[in-house]
Every structure is written in C-alpha cells, then in structure tokens.
Enzyme design. Structure first.
Site, PDB file in Angstrom:
ATOM      1  N   ASN A 156       0.650  -1.255  -0.040  1.00  0.00           N
ATOM      2  CA  ASN A 156       0.164   0.053  -0.069  1.00  0.00           C
ATOM      3  C   ASN A 156       0.948   1.262   0.007  1.00  0.00           C
ATOM      4  O   ASN A 156       1.212   1.811   0.874  1.00  0.00           O
ATOM      5  CB  ASN A 156      -0.956  -0.049   1.160  1.00  0.00           C
ATOM      6  N   GLU A 157       1.188   1.837  -1.386  1.00  0.00           N
ATOM      7  CA  GLU A 157       2.140   2.806  -1.518  1.00  0.00           C
ATOM      8  C   GLU A 157       1.316   3.972  -1.218  1.00  0.00           C
ATOM      9  O   GLU A 157       0.487   4.381  -0.959  1.00  0.00           O
ATOM     10  CB  GLU A 157       2.700   2.866  -3.000  1.00  0.00           C
TER      11      GLU A 157
END
Length: 636
Positions: free
Chosen positions: A160-161
């Site tokens: 989850n950037e």
C-alpha cells in the site's frame, strides 16, 4: 518561536524499543506463540497476517525454533500473506511464495490448505475476482488475529504505497519508485524489478485484532519517525496505524534514532543533562539559530526551550565555552597520536610511537572510501598500518569485467608461451557461464574466484598507492559472505576465529572498523559484529587493554557532530590523493553493481560527506577546513 510549538511532537503509535533486532524479533515471536497456544488449547483457529522481506526473518526463525523445541503447533493456524509481485512465478527465488516456504512454511506443521498467498501469475481478467475472494476468505475466518508488518522507505505497509486510502481493499497496485529502487539488488537491477504487485489492502490490515510492526535498522529511522510522529494520511500509509486500537511498533535502537525522544528529548520530555546531551542540545541550538556556538545568548536558550539546560551552567557564556572546547578537542591532525606531547585532551595517546594500526574494511574499497585520508596520514606519520579486507566483494563485479580479465589471462598465456590447454578450458567455461541465458554466473565458483581476484588486485593497488606494505594487506575472505548471492550465511565461529587470529598476530594499538550500518546488504553490520565478538574474546589480553577502537563512516552516511570523538582534517591535496586511491577500484568506478539509493559515485559521496562535516564544524565556529574524516570510539 513559541516553546509550545516545539513540544507538539508526540508518538502516536505505541512503541517498544529493543537493543537489537534479535531481541525484538524474539519478543514478537513469543507474543504470536502465546496467542496460538491459547487458541490451540481452546480448540480454536488462529489467523495470522504475514509479511516478507528482511524485517520478519528472525521472527520466523524463532517461531520455527518454538515449533521444533517447544512443541508449538501450527496445525490450526491460517495464514494470509500481505502481497506478491505480479508476473513473478511462485518458483522464482524473488517471489514471496518462494520466500515464505523457504524461510517458514517448510519448517513447521501447518496445513498447506491453510496457507494463502496472492497469486502473482493471474491473467488480468481474473485479478479483480481473486482479490475480492481474498478479502472474503479473511472476513469469513473472523478477520486476522495478529497482523505482522514491516515498513518500506516509502512508508508502505504491504504494498500500500503513498496515496493508498484507509478503505483500500486487496488489489493490483503499481510500485513506488523508492520501492523499486530498494528491490533492485534482489532482482539484479531496477530494470528487472516488477512494476506491479497484488497487495492486501489497508482495510483488511486495519481490521486485524492485533498488529505488530517490526522495524529494524537506521535506514528505516526517518520513515518510522514520520509514521509515528507525523500527520495521519495517505502520504505515509503506515501512519494509518495511529488509529488502530491494538498496535505495537517494535523497533531496535537504530530504527528509533530519529524519534524526538532521541533527537530532541528536551522538547518532549524531561532531559538528563549529561555531557553528551548538553553537547547535542548546543549543536542543535546553533543550527536552529544559525549562530556559531560562542555567539549563543541566554535568550536563545530560553526561546528555544532550553532554559533548564541554561540553569545547569548558570549562563550561556559558560556553557558555550564548555561545549566549544569539547568539540574543538576532537580535532587532530595526528590520528595515531602525536609523539612526545601532552595528550590529556587529544583523542589519541601520544605513546607508544609508532603504533600498530589495523583498518578493517568490510568490502575491498571501504577503507579508502571512508578513511582514505586518515589511512594515508597514519602511514606518512610512521605507523605500522595493516589493512584487513573482511570479504571478497566478488558479487559486486560485473560479468563483463570477469570476461575481460579471463581474456587477458588467455592472451597473457599465449604471449609468454605458457602451457595453455587448461587456461583455454577455463576461459571457455567462464565465457560460456557468463553468456548463459539463466544469468546465474555467480553460481559458478570459478567465476566468483575471478571476480574476487579482481577486487583483491584493486585493493592491493590502493594499498600500495597509500603506502601500506604488501605484507600488511590481509584478505580474509570470511566464509559467511561466500554465497554468490545478496543473501548471506549467518556469521559462524569460523568467521570470528579468522578475526581473532589476525588480531592476535598483529596485536594492534589501534583498530579502525566500519560503523556505517546503512550498507543496503547488511554486510557492514555482520562484519562489525564479527569484530566486536573477537574483541570481547580478547579483551583480557594485556595488549588489548591498551588498544583503542575507532569506528568510521562515509560510504553510506556520516556521524552526527555530537557523536564524533576524533575529527581528522583533510587538506585539498590529501583529498585529491584519497580520490586517486578510490580510483584504483576500477570495477566500482562510474556505475557499480550495487550503488544503493545514492546515484553518486563512491568518491563523490565520500568527498561530499567529508566536506559537509568540515562545513558543520565551521558553522559551529571552529576552524574552517577543506574536509574532515570523522570517528567515534568504541569502548569495550
């Protein structure tokens, strides 16, 4: 600046700090094991969310030990991995599927049907349904009981950037540039790193009943501070954990080093004003006010929240002089000690003279990169200088260099009429291996030996250039390093014995070792651990009791000014000579195999850091130098 503004920083995620990652990993493993045992006794399942990468490795190792030695059973455990690279087959060594089986699942009694890892080889048309089903399975089991996380330098949890929302579900994502850079070494270059991955979403992570975030090493210090102390939001997805009701961040001391409680404890808590903290605070104040130390006023201390420090000294005048003198006394042009002088306030003893000095270099170029100026100075001032290259550095040589040197060997044998049948056979084997499409040249022992000889020849040339005697260059080739891959073996007794034997042979008055732990592969940390262990075993020896140990940095980062205990000024001419010494390492010139995140060449990094240290001393009101190499003393 209002003092209230300065004290606004707080830790918004519960935190427990351990001395090292080994202690922290055991702690997490024990907590996980306790939940599994409790549920097993009740006949209930345990659902674990699992991470990959270096952060959980020692946790998995301890869980395996608990299984094998203390009957911890995983038969009723369900696991869901956070992520998997897209378009990477499960059999690929870089896949997280391979990682999990190699480092965990193959060693415990878990039911294979209970293992869930995202499928990275799905056709695009099937990804959405797969992701929906992944989340549905987690929910059908009552959500995750314990979620294990690391944190990426981008601030990601799972993949989850930055930009990921709090409600994000399992999905296919594009990887952040920083994440790709960090994975480049494992994939032998950024061009081979997958651009996408399937990741569990923030929503499923936040639905976990308990979360442990394991964070190890100085390279994670800045992003950890942002996640714990910064604003909650999508810029740093790990900051969402600030809202979780039962989360614990477990960090080692290096990872926690950028937190306010360590950086500026006087702003957030009660501070014990020992000598080190006073120096740290005055340096900080000088930086904040943009004033040399001797120009700081009582009002500066009060305005910036340091009134209690001021009370300990009585006046800014007294405190400024005290700290100015402390830092000034770290500066010396005699890193081996100046003979026949009063050495009470000098970093090094004047006697004995000359000294036997040994410089430990984790890789074959760390010595000249990090302390080349000091190395040259020690030789020029008449000391008996030894250099010990701890690893061969063979995997950091391009195949083309190995090909070129093998061509030279064949041409050399032809030119001088040397029996060439075996050499021709070796040449064919090396070239065929290098040209093989499987790109596994480093799996060939002979290729690795040639690459190691290239590094050894470069290091020998650099030693000669710096004036070190040929017989004083020691190539240790510690076995832990010799895997042919980025992943290394554990440090063994054989490795430590090699260090012990060399120290007993040389009986040095000075030891210089790399304290630069930002090395992306962790080789520096392993090499330093080997030295510390060897020193611990020898500390009762009479010669060791009179030995100083100095830690250098420079290849990857530099000491903070408050940590420096010996500062060696480098003149413009000496800095140029140091550069030429670094240039002897031709295989690392221009674009090395493993440049890390810093795109500058190593000589540029070293000079920039040395010059920056000199500028910082200058700004504090001390003598202006071209450059400074810095050292911190290790006391055993």
């Amino acid at each position: 600046m209002n003092t209230k503004d300065l004290t606004a920083l707080t830790e918004k995620i519960p935190l427990r700090i351990f001395n090292n990652k080994e202690e922290g990993s055991v702690f997490i493993a024990i907590q996980i094991a306790a939940v599994i045992r409790s549920n097993n006794e009740l006949g209930q399942k345990t659902v674990l969310g699992l991470a990959t990468g270096s952060s959980p490795l020692l946790i998995y190792r301890e869980l395996i030990r608990l299984h094998k030695e203390e009957d911890l059973s995983f038969k009723n455990v369900f696991t869901f991995n956070l992520d998997e690279y897209y378009q990477v087959e499960s059999e690929n060594k870089q896949s997280y599927h391979h990682f999990m089986y190699e480092h965990f699942f193959n060693h415990i009694d878990i039911d294979p049907e209970n293992i869930h890892i995202p499928n990275g080889m799905l056709p695009p048309s099937e990804i959405e349904n797969f992701c929906l089903e992944y989340d549905r399975k987690i929910a059908s089991l009552g959500n995750i009981d314990i979620q294990l996380l690391g944190i990426g330098r981008s601030g990601h949890i799972g993949f989850n950037e930055p930009g990921a929302t709090e409600t994000a579900a399992t999905r296919l994502v594009k990887l952040n540039k920083i994440t790709i850079e960090d994975a480049a070494e494992a994939f032998d270059g950024e061009e081979h790193v997958p651009l996408r991955a399937i990741t569990m979403g923030v929503k499923a992570i936040m639905n976990a009943k308990k979360i442990f975030m394991a964070v190890w090493g100085e390279s994670k210090a800045e992003i950890l501070a942002n996640a714990i102390e910064g604003t909650l939001g999508s810029d740093v997805p790990a900051s969402y954990l600030q809202k979780h009701p039962d989360v614990l961040c477990v960090a080692d001391q290096p990872a926690a080093s950028k937190l306010s409680q360590f950086q500026t404890p006087w702003l957030t808590n009660f501070c014990i004003w020992n000598s080190y903290m006073k120096k740290k605070a005055v340096i900080w104040l000088s930086h904040k006010t943009n004033k040399p130390m001797l120009k700081l006023t009582d009002n500066d201390y009060k305005q910036w929240g340091l009134a209690d420090l001021l009370k300990t000294a009585g006046s800014a005048y007294t405190l400024n002089i005290e700290i100015h003198n402390q830092i000034q006394q770290t500066i010396t042009g005699w890193p081996g000690g100046k003979p026949d002088t009063d050495d009470k306030v000098r970093p090094e003893r004047s006697n004995p003279y000359p000294k036997r000095s040994i410089v430990f270099s984790p890789h074959p170029d760390d010595d000249v990169i990090s302390m080349g100026g000091t190395l040259i100075r020690l030789v020029d001032q008449g000391h008996d200088v030894h250099v010990a290259y701890q690893t061969s550095g063979n995997i950091a040589v391009f195949d083309d260099d190995a090909h070129r040197f093998t061509d030279f060997l064949l041409a050399f044998s032809n030119k001088f009429n040397i029996a060439e049948e075996s050499i021709q056979s070796l040449h064919h084997e090396i070239v065929d291996t290098i040209k093989s499409p499987n790109k596994e040249s480093n799996s060939n022992v002979k290729v690795l030996k040639i690459k190691g000889l290239i590094r050894q020849g470069e290091a020998s040339a650099a030693c000669r250039f710096c004036g070190v005697k040929d017989e004083n260059a020691h190539f240790l080739e510690l076995p832990f390093y010799e895997t042919g891959h980025v992943a290394k073996n554990d440090l063994s007794e054989v490795d430590i014995d090699i260090i012990v034997n060399l120290l007993q042979e040389v009986k040095p008055h000075q030891i210089f070792a790399a304290g630069d732990l930002h090395d992306p592969h962790g080789t520096h940390a392993v090499c330093l651990n080997a030295i510390f262990t060897a020193i611990d075993r020898l500390k009762s020896e009479d010669w060791m009791k009179d030995c100083y140990v100095w830690l250098y940095r420079g290849a990857w980062h530099e000491w903070n000014i408050e940590d420096i205990e010996m500062a060696v000024p480098i003149s413009p001419e000496e800095l140029m000579k140091k550069r030429k010494g670094i240039f002897k390492h031709q295989s690392q010139k221009d674009s090395p195999v493993f440049p890390g995140k810093d795109k500058r060449e190593f000589w540029q990094r070293a000079e920039d850091r040395n010059r920056n240290t000199a500028k910082l001393y200058d700004k504090l009101g001390l003598t202006e130098y071209e450059a400074i190499e810095a050292f911190k003393r290790y006391k055993f």
